[in-house]
Design a protein around this motif. Structure first.
Motif, short mmCIF file in Angstrom:
data_model
loop_
_atom_site.label_atom_id
_atom_site.label_comp_id
_atom_site.label_asym_id
_atom_site.label_seq_id
_atom_site.Cartn_x
_atom_site.Cartn_y
_atom_site.Cartn_z
N VAL A 143 1.06 -1.09 0.01
CA VAL A 143 0.04 -0.10 -0.16
C VAL A 143 0.87 1.16 -0.16
N SER A 144 0.80 1.89 -1.02
CA SER A 144 1.92 3.22 -0.97
C SER A 144 1.43 4.24 0.04
N PRO A 145 2.41 5.02 0.28
CA PRO A 145 2.26 6.01 1.41
C PRO A 145 1.18 6.90 1.12
N SER A 146 0.86 7.22 -0.12
CA SER A 146 -0.02 8.25 -0.56
C SER A 146 -1.42 7.83 -0.25
N CYS A 147 -1.62 6.69 0.36
CA CYS A 147 -3.14 6.48 0.48
C CYS A 147 -3.34 7.29 1.73
N GLU A 148 -2.55 7.51 2.69
CA GLU A 148 -2.80 8.41 3.97
C GLU A 148 -3.16 9.66 3.32
N ARG A 149 -2.49 10.23 2.38
CA ARG A 149 -2.93 11.66 1.79
C ARG A 149 -4.37 11.65 1.34
N ILE A 150 -4.69 10.57 0.68
CA ILE A 150 -6.22 10.23 -0.33
C ILE A 150 -7.15 9.95 0.67
N SER A 151 -6.87 9.01 1.66
CA SER A 151 -8.17 8.36 2.44
C SER A 151 -7.99 8.64 3.78
N GLY A 152 -6.83 9.39 4.31
CA GLY A 152 -7.01 9.80 5.86
C GLY A 152 -6.49 8.51 6.64
N TYR A 153 -6.24 7.39 5.97
CA TYR A 153 -5.85 6.20 6.84
C TYR A 153 -4.38 5.64 6.46
N LYS A 154 -3.68 5.11 7.35
CA LYS A 154 -2.34 4.79 7.32
C LYS A 154 -2.26 3.39 6.57
N PRO A 155 -1.12 3.13 5.80
CA PRO A 155 -1.10 2.03 5.01
C PRO A 155 -1.20 0.63 6.05
N ARG A 156 -0.97 0.67 7.35
CA ARG A 156 -0.95 -0.44 8.19
C ARG A 156 -2.48 -0.58 8.41
N ASP A 157 -3.39 0.15 8.53
CA ASP A 157 -4.95 -0.19 8.37
C ASP A 157 -5.21 -1.09 7.28
N PHE A 158 -4.70 -0.92 6.10
CA PHE A 158 -5.16 -1.68 5.06
C PHE A 158 -4.51 -3.02 5.12
N TYR A 159 -3.27 -3.03 5.67
CA TYR A 159 -2.52 -4.34 5.94
C TYR A 159 -3.30 -5.22 6.83
N GLU A 160 -3.71 -4.64 8.17
CA GLU A 160 -4.28 -5.34 9.08
C GLU A 160 -5.48 -6.08 8.68
N ASP A 161 -6.30 -5.28 7.81
CA ASP A 161 -7.62 -5.55 7.56
C ASP A 161 -7.95 -5.58 5.82
N PRO A 162 -7.61 -6.66 5.31
CA PRO A 162 -7.79 -6.81 3.76
C PRO A 162 -9.03 -6.24 3.17
N TRP A 163 -10.05 -5.90 4.09
CA TRP A 163 -11.62 -5.55 3.50
C TRP A 163 -11.82 -4.11 4.11
N PHE A 164 -10.84 -3.57 4.59
CA PHE A 164 -10.76 -1.99 5.21
C PHE A 164 -11.35 -0.92 4.28
N LEU A 165 -10.84 -1.19 2.97
CA LEU A 165 -11.13 -0.33 1.97
C LEU A 165 -12.71 -0.52 1.80
N VAL A 166 -13.23 -1.48 1.51
CA VAL A 166 -14.71 -1.87 1.25
C VAL A 166 -15.56 -1.12 2.44
N GLU A 167 -14.96 -1.23 3.67
CA GLU A 167 -15.68 -0.59 4.90
C GLU A 167 -15.71 0.92 4.80
N ILE A 168 -14.56 1.53 4.31
CA ILE A 168 -14.69 3.03 4.27
C ILE A 168 -15.11 3.58 3.02
N VAL A 169 -15.34 2.77 2.09
CA VAL A 169 -15.97 3.69 0.92
C VAL A 169 -17.43 3.39 0.88
N HIS A 170 -18.12 4.46 0.64
CA HIS A 170 -19.58 4.47 0.80
C HIS A 170 -20.28 4.11 -0.61
#
Length: 180
Positions: free
Chosen positions: A153-180
């Motif tokens: 997960v590129s570091p730019s994800c934090e700038r775009i989503s507001g979440y750190k890369p580790r949030d995505f590593y810890e939960d593979p379905w995190f993106l699905v949860e945060i996208v409306h």
């Protein structure tokens, strides 16, 4: 570099290497000596006895050399019991020769180890270049395994989503949860 605490064996090994056309940067008899000489000499390859006199055996010494200097090690030993093999495997050796060995075995192990070390170096350099590009891209880059886990997960994800890369590593379905 040769790390062997038996003088006769070390001398014999050095003679073999010279006959085969290899240079020997140093011959040392202990783990601490090997660590000091690796720092000074930066050899291409280390031939390491597993049983050494002193505070560090060959496996402990090889582990430190691999971790601190990323140099290839070939074990030369008379010991092949399962416990020693398991300890040795963790250090990712580039070869494991049982004494006594033939000059041909030694030569082929050295050639393969040097080749493998060169290929690993090229791969690491390529990965570093690719990671540099990916890490500094303005876009949000992600790489996923077939099982859905994030591999990158590129570091730019934090700038775009507001979440750190580790949030995505810890939960593979995190993106699905945060996208409306």
């Amino acid at each position: 570099m040769i790390v062997e605490d038996e003088v006769v064996v070390a001398t014999h090994l050095e003679s073999h290497l010279l006959k085969l056309g290899y240079g020997v940067s140093a011959v040392v008899a202990s783990g601490p000596q090997a660590l000091a000489r690796v720092e000074a000499d930066r050899p291409d390859l280390i031939l390491m006895d597993i049983k050494l006199k002193g505070p560090l055996d060959g496996i402990e010494t090889a582990a430190r050399i691999r971790a601190e200097h990323d140099l290839p090690v070939i074990y030369l030993t008379a010991f092949a019991d399962q416990q020693i093999l398991e300890r040795a495997k963790v250090t990712e050796p580039f070869g494991y020769l049982l004494k006594p060995f033939e000059a041909r075995e030694l030569s082929s192990n050295i050639e393969m180890a040097l080749y493998k070390a060169q290929m690993e170096k090229r791969l690491k350099e390529s990965e570093e270049r690719y990671r540099t590009v990916a890490d500094f891209t303005y876009d949000w880059e992600t790489w996923r395994a077939p099982n859905g886990k994030y591999l990158y997960v590129s570091p730019s994800c934090e700038r775009i989503s507001g979440y750190k890369p580790r949030d995505f590593y810890e939960d593979p379905w995190f993106l699905v949860e945060i996208v409306h």
